[in-house]
Design a protein around this motif. Structure first.
Motif, PDB file in Angstrom:
ATOM      1  N   LYS A   1      18.903  24.758  35.053  1.00  0.00           N
ATOM      2  CA  LYS A   1      19.763  23.867  34.291  1.00  0.00           C
ATOM      3  C   LYS A   1      21.102  23.744  34.996  1.00  0.00           C
ATOM      4  O   LYS A   1      21.722  24.749  35.346  1.00  0.00           O
ATOM      5  CB  LYS A   1      19.979  24.395  32.864  1.00  0.00           C
ATOM      6  N   SER A   2      21.524  22.504  35.223  1.00  0.00           N
ATOM      7  CA  SER A   2      22.807  22.233  35.863  1.00  0.00           C
ATOM      8  C   SER A   2      23.625  21.294  34.998  1.00  0.00           C
ATOM      9  O   SER A   2      23.082  20.460  34.266  1.00  0.00           O
ATOM     10  CB  SER A   2      22.606  21.601  37.250  1.00  0.00           C
ATOM     11  N   TYR A   3      24.934  21.442  35.102  1.00  0.00           N
ATOM     12  CA  TYR A   3      25.874  20.500  34.496  1.00  0.00           C
ATOM     13  C   TYR A   3      26.717  19.919  35.626  1.00  0.00           C
ATOM     14  O   TYR A   3      27.577  20.601  36.180  1.00  0.00           O
ATOM     15  CB  TYR A   3      26.748  21.211  33.467  1.00  0.00           C
ATOM     16  N   GLY A   4      26.402  18.675  35.986  1.00  0.00           N
ATOM     17  CA  GLY A   4      27.041  18.116  37.169  1.00  0.00           C
ATOM     18  C   GLY A   4      26.581  18.866  38.400  1.00  0.00           C
ATOM     19  O   GLY A   4      25.375  19.041  38.617  1.00  0.00           O
ATOM     20  N   GLU A   5      27.520  19.340  39.183  1.00  0.00           N
ATOM     21  CA  GLU A   5      27.179  20.104  40.386  1.00  0.00           C
ATOM     22  C   GLU A   5      27.098  21.603  40.120  1.00  0.00           C
ATOM     23  O   GLU A   5      26.799  22.374  41.028  1.00  0.00           O
ATOM     24  CB  GLU A   5      28.211  19.824  41.487  1.00  0.00           C
ATOM     25  N   LYS A   6      27.373  22.003  38.892  1.00  0.00           N
ATOM     26  CA  LYS A   6      27.355  23.415  38.539  1.00  0.00           C
ATOM     27  C   LYS A   6      25.965  23.830  38.081  1.00  0.00           C
ATOM     28  O   LYS A   6      25.461  23.390  37.032  1.00  0.00           O
ATOM     29  CB  LYS A   6      28.369  23.683  37.418  1.00  0.00           C
ATOM     30  N   ALA A   7      25.308  24.688  38.857  1.00  0.00           N
ATOM     31  CA  ALA A   7      23.992  25.217  38.490  1.00  0.00           C
ATOM     32  C   ALA A   7      24.198  26.439  37.593  1.00  0.00           C
ATOM     33  O   ALA A   7      24.624  27.497  38.071  1.00  0.00           O
ATOM     34  CB  ALA A   7      23.210  25.589  39.731  1.00  0.00           C
ATOM     35  N   VAL A   8      23.888  26.292  36.316  1.00  0.00           N
ATOM     36  CA  VAL A   8      24.058  27.396  35.371  1.00  0.00           C
ATOM     37  C   VAL A   8      22.859  28.338  35.422  1.00  0.00           C
ATOM     38  O   VAL A   8      23.008  29.560  35.438  1.00  0.00           O
ATOM     39  CB  VAL A   8      24.255  26.849  33.945  1.00  0.00           C
ATOM     40  N   LEU A   9      21.662  27.758  35.438  1.00  0.00           N
ATOM     41  CA  LEU A   9      20.436  28.536  35.583  1.00  0.00           C
ATOM     42  C   LEU A   9      19.729  28.067  36.846  1.00  0.00           C
ATOM     43  O   LEU A   9      19.510  26.874  37.042  1.00  0.00           O
ATOM     44  CB  LEU A   9      19.518  28.341  34.366  1.00  0.00           C
ATOM     45  N   ASP A  10      19.372  29.025  37.688  1.00  0.00           N
ATOM     46  CA  ASP A  10      18.819  28.677  38.997  1.00  0.00           C
ATOM     47  C   ASP A  10      17.532  29.438  39.269  1.00  0.00           C
ATOM     48  O   ASP A  10      17.437  30.263  40.172  1.00  0.00           O
ATOM     49  CB  ASP A  10      19.861  28.975  40.084  1.00  0.00           C
ATOM     50  N   GLY A  11      16.525  29.183  38.418  1.00  0.00           N
ATOM     51  CA  GLY A  11      15.240  29.842  38.605  1.00  0.00           C
ATOM     52  C   GLY A  11      15.121  31.127  37.823  1.00  0.00           C
ATOM     53  O   GLY A  11      14.818  32.189  38.386  1.00  0.00           O
ATOM     54  N   VAL A  12      15.336  31.059  36.522  1.00  0.00           N
ATOM     55  CA  VAL A  12      15.286  32.249  35.671  1.00  0.00           C
ATOM     56  C   VAL A  12      13.845  32.545  35.264  1.00  0.00           C
ATOM     57  O   VAL A  12      13.144  31.679  34.744  1.00  0.00           O
ATOM     58  CB  VAL A  12      16.156  32.062  34.413  1.00  0.00           C
ATOM     59  N   ASP A  13      13.414  33.776  35.515  1.00  0.00           N
ATOM     60  CA  ASP A  13      12.103  34.267  35.096  1.00  0.00           C
ATOM     61  C   ASP A  13      12.316  35.413  34.116  1.00  0.00           C
ATOM     62  O   ASP A  13      13.063  36.352  34.404  1.00  0.00           O
ATOM     63  CB  ASP A  13      11.298  34.778  36.291  1.00  0.00           C
ATOM     64  N   LEU A  14      11.668  35.341  32.961  1.00  0.00           N
ATOM     65  CA  LEU A  14      11.838  36.387  31.951  1.00  0.00           C
ATOM     66  C   LEU A  14      10.642  36.382  31.016  1.00  0.00           C
ATOM     67  O   LEU A  14      10.160  35.328  30.617  1.00  0.00           O
ATOM     68  CB  LEU A  14      13.126  36.150  31.151  1.00  0.00           C
ATOM     69  N   SER A  15      10.195  37.586  30.675  1.00  0.00           N
ATOM     70  CA  SER A  15       9.098  37.734  29.722  1.00  0.00           C
ATOM     71  C   SER A  15       9.525  38.724  28.647  1.00  0.00           C
ATOM     72  O   SER A  15      10.041  39.807  28.960  1.00  0.00           O
ATOM     73  CB  SER A  15       7.834  38.238  30.428  1.00  0.00           C
ATOM     74  N   VAL A  16       9.327  38.347  27.381  1.00  0.00           N
ATOM     75  CA  VAL A  16       9.727  39.186  26.251  1.00  0.00           C
ATOM     76  C   VAL A  16       8.495  39.524  25.421  1.00  0.00           C
ATOM     77  O   VAL A  16       7.798  38.628  24.937  1.00  0.00           O
ATOM     78  CB  VAL A  16      10.778  38.467  25.376  1.00  0.00           C
ATOM     79  N   GLY A  17       8.225  40.800  25.272  1.00  0.00           N
ATOM     80  CA  GLY A  17       7.076  41.242  24.496  1.00  0.00           C
ATOM     81  C   GLY A  17       7.263  41.026  23.008  1.00  0.00           C
ATOM     82  O   GLY A  17       8.379  41.114  22.483  1.00  0.00           O
ATOM     83  N   ALA A  18       6.185  40.738  22.315  1.00  0.00           N
ATOM     84  CA  ALA A  18       6.234  40.537  20.870  1.00  0.00           C
ATOM     85  C   ALA A  18       6.668  41.823  20.164  1.00  0.00           C
ATOM     86  O   ALA A  18       6.298  42.931  20.558  1.00  0.00           O
ATOM     87  CB  ALA A  18       4.865  40.100  20.355  1.00  0.00           C
ATOM     88  N   GLY A  19       7.483  41.679  19.126  1.00  0.00           N
ATOM     89  CA  GLY A  19       7.916  42.818  18.345  1.00  0.00           C
ATOM     90  C   GLY A  19       8.904  43.722  19.051  1.00  0.00           C
ATOM     91  O   GLY A  19       8.981  44.915  18.744  1.00  0.00           O
TER      92      GLY A  19
END
Length: 314
Positions: free
Chosen positions: A13-31
């Motif tokens: 996710k970018s806003y203009g030329e500012k890349a806020v998220l640059d390839g985020v990988d995340l896994s969250v287990g249930a509970g």
């Protein structure tokens, strides 16, 4: 294997030329509780907003409760609850009226709404103040009501974005207890916080955002072990014992005024036992022993370049 409740792959996710998220990988287990840490502007809230369908990602995929965020936003919304940085309550209504309004928005129906509102007022200790206007509520009461509103439709996944920001210590601990109760019942929580103690107390796993990417992930204890600086402090009865121990433990640092030695160690039981055995063999009894290990402040500083100011808002 533990089922996955939240999954992100290559999120951008970018806003203009500012890349806020640059390839985020995340896994969250249930509970489970996962805490997302990062400097101001690191993208914590942006991640929450993408997962809760408030904004769109530029690239990558994300799913919540088995629903694709981009392909099935209605399915995601039906499964989640969101508590933002600021209480989403109506000051012109009473606490009870706020809950009924949310129940109506979630299409619970008259009978179910009445039952659910009563349950939540009792669960969050708001029965006595239920018919008072929000202008009479303290900050802690407002946050409890805000969380109760999030739970009206019993979501399986909850996003908590700075849930205790601005609360006093007692109210913060009350919120922690409520989060623990939810997780014990099987709810999945993704938490952003600036209180590192909060992450340490609540989170099963912690992910650190920096430069638009997850730079470290693990349990609080696993992350603490990434940072050097752990040590054991030994105090002796007199200067003679201190000097003898310093000669025996060449790797230590001596504090003559405090009659103590600092020995590098992460405090593992085996290493600690071996250290005390060496001193016992030399007839050097220890008057006092304390173990000091890196905390999340040290981890945050090491991974992001500075310590986040506790209690501030982004």
């Amino acid at each position: 294997m533990q089922p996955t409740a939240i999954n992100l792959e290559g999120l951008q996710k970018s806003y203009g030329e500012k890349a806020v998220l640059d390839g985020v990988d995340l896994s969250v287990g249930a509970g489970t509780v996962t805490a997302l840490l990062g400097q101001n502007g690191a993208g914590k809230t942006t991640t929450i907003h993408i997962l809760s369908t408030l904004i769109h990602a530029d690239a990558g995929t994300a799913s919540v409760a088995g629903c694709d965020v981009a392909g099935d936003p209605d399915g995601v919304r039906a499964a989640i609850g969101l508590t933002g940085q600021f209480s989403a309550v109506d000051d012109l209504l009473t606490g009870e009226e706020n809950l009924y309004l949310m129940a109506r928005l979630r299409h619970l129906g008259k009978n179910r709404s009445r039952t659910r509102v009563r349950e939540l007022l009792e669960q969050f200790d708001l029965v006595e103040s239920a018919r008072n206007r929000l202008s009479t509520y303290s900050g802690g009461m407002r946050r409890r009501l805000d969380l109760a509103m999030t739970l009206v439709a019993t979501p399986s996944v909850i996003f908590l974005d700075e849930p205790t920001s601005g609360l006093d210590p007692r109210s913060r601990h009350t919120m922690w207890d409520m989060v623990r109760s939810l997780v014990a019942e099987g709810t999945t929580v993704l938490l952003t916080t600036q209180h590192l103690e909060e992450a340490d107390r609540l989170a099963d796993r912690i992910a650190v955002l920096d430069g638009g990417r997850i730079v470290a992930e693990g349990t609080p204890e696993e992350l603490k072990r990434l940072v050097p600086g752990g040590h054991v402090r030994l105090r002796f009865a007199d200067a003679a014992a201190l000097e003898a121990a310093a000669q025996l433990l060449q790797e230590s640092e001596s504090d003559e005024a405090g009659l103590s030695l600092t020995v590098p160690s992460q405090g593992e039981p085996g290493a600690l036992r071996a250290l005390l055995n060496r001193l016992d063999a030399a007839n050097l009894p220890v008057d006092h022993l304390s173990i000091h290990t890196p905390d999340l402040d040290d981890v945050f500083f090491a991974l992001t370049g500075r310590v986040e100011t506790k209690g501030t808002t982004p």
